[in-house]
Structure formats: C-alpha cells, structure tokens
Write an enzyme that holds these catalytic residues in place. Structure first.
Site: not given
Length: 218
Positions: A101, A157, A187-189
């Site tokens: 993301m 995450i 942002g991330s995952r």
C-alpha cells in the site's frame, strides 16, 4: 451477495468520509491551515504558512479518505488497496499474497471473508520500508478469522512512514465480507494467507481494491 458496509463509525470533516483514527493527525493540520488562512491578510508570517499548511491539510484529507464500496462476490476478496508485491507458497501448504500500500492508496483494510475474528495480536517491531524483505520484522497486527474455508490469517504490517496500526474490532467479533476492520496510517503492507488447495487469481504487479478485487479462483 454484494453489499455496501455503512455501519462502522468514522471520523468526518466537512462532509468528507474519513477513516476512523484519522483525527489525531488530521484535526491539528486542518486547524493550522484554517487559522493561517484567516490571518493571512494581516500577517506575512501567516500568509507564508497558509500555502504549505493548506496543501498538507488537503493531502491528509486524501490520505484518510474512506469511500463506500459495493462488495464484490467471491470466496476471498482483497483486504487492501494496493499492488500485489509477491505471491509465495508457504511450507504448510498455504499461499501468501502480499499487497503493498503506497501513501496514495486508501488505508482502511477490510475483512477478506465473512466469519469470526478469533485472534487480534499486536507484535512490536521495526519500521523499515514495507517493500523491503526486512519488513518481515516490522511492527504488525496479526489477524485470524474462522471462516467457511477454515482459519484465514491476515497481517497488517507497518512501514517506514506508517507507524501506527489501528484495529477497529476485537477478538470474538463476527464480520461480514468487506467489513472495515482496521487502519494502517500512510503506506504499508497487508499479507493474506490462502489455505492449501485455494488457487490464487491475482498476479504480481496487479492493482487491488479492498472489498472489490477477488484474490482466489474457483
């Protein structure tokens, strides 16, 4: 059946639908922009602050948007907006689909299937960029859902910018597919593990939309 989930409470500002958990970041930014704009005609300092403050406030509104979605049919749908970063077979027979993301994506994550939340575990860790392999040791929240496909694991995450994960619901909550379950700021995952025997329908590099993009194949 496709549905649009509207029951989850959320923050709001000037009629814009915002993600729950946005207020601590958004309200000070918007207040600064409004104050500097109000004083800009009488103060050179306020005028100088007004432009970047207003741009930052507009960016925050975009970052924390939380649009309604018509939930698409399918056994497993994407829990996150983003791009499929990797698809990896796991030793236990499951397949991990990792979705990256960016700061431009919607940051609200959704339930990939209907079921019951059996576990929500926060695990402290680092904050390296989410596209880095070392992000496996980042700050994260591990979810488990009891579903018609059995146990489904999903992991939020944190990344280099996203240092706060906000779960919306506790263990024991029953969810419908596509319900909002949490927020990762910036942002991330998000990783989702498909059970053994479930074929992946997406591919690396494909864009996903939470609640809309189907992850598995019949």
């Amino acid at each position: 059946m496709p549905h649009s989930q509207t029951s989850a409470p959320r923050d709001s500002l000037a009629g814009v639908r915002l993600a729950r958990g946005a207020s601590p970041w958004l309200l000070p930014t918007v207040a600064t922009a409004a104050l500097s704009l109000a004083r800009a005609r009488r103060s050179g300092v306020a005028k100088a602050v007004a432009v970047p403050a207003t741009a930052l406030a507009a960016g925050m509104l975009w970052f924390f948007r939380d649009p309604e979605r018509e939930i698409a049919p399918g056994r497993v749908i994407s829990p996150a907006d983003g791009v499929v970063q990797s698809i990896m077979p796991w030793k236990d027979g499951r397949t991990r689909v990792a979705i990256f993301m960016s700061p431009l994506n919607v940051h609200v994550n959704r339930a990939p299937l209907s079921g019951t939340v059996t576990s929500v575990e926060h695990i402290p860790g680092g904050f390296v960029p989410a596209f880095n392999k070392e992000s496996e040791n980042n700050e994260r929240v591990v979810w488990h859902f009891d579903t018609e496909l059995g146990d489904i694991e999903m992991i939020q995450i944190a990344g280099a910018v996203a240092r706060r994960i906000v779960p919306y619901i506790p263990q024991g909550t029953k969810v419908e597919q596509g319900d909002r379950i949490g927020l990762i700021r910036f942002g991330s995952r998000v990783d989702i593990y498909l059970p053994e025997g479930v074929e992946v329908a997406v591919e690396v590099g494909q864009k996903t939309v939470a609640g809309v993009t189907r992850i598995d194949r019949d």
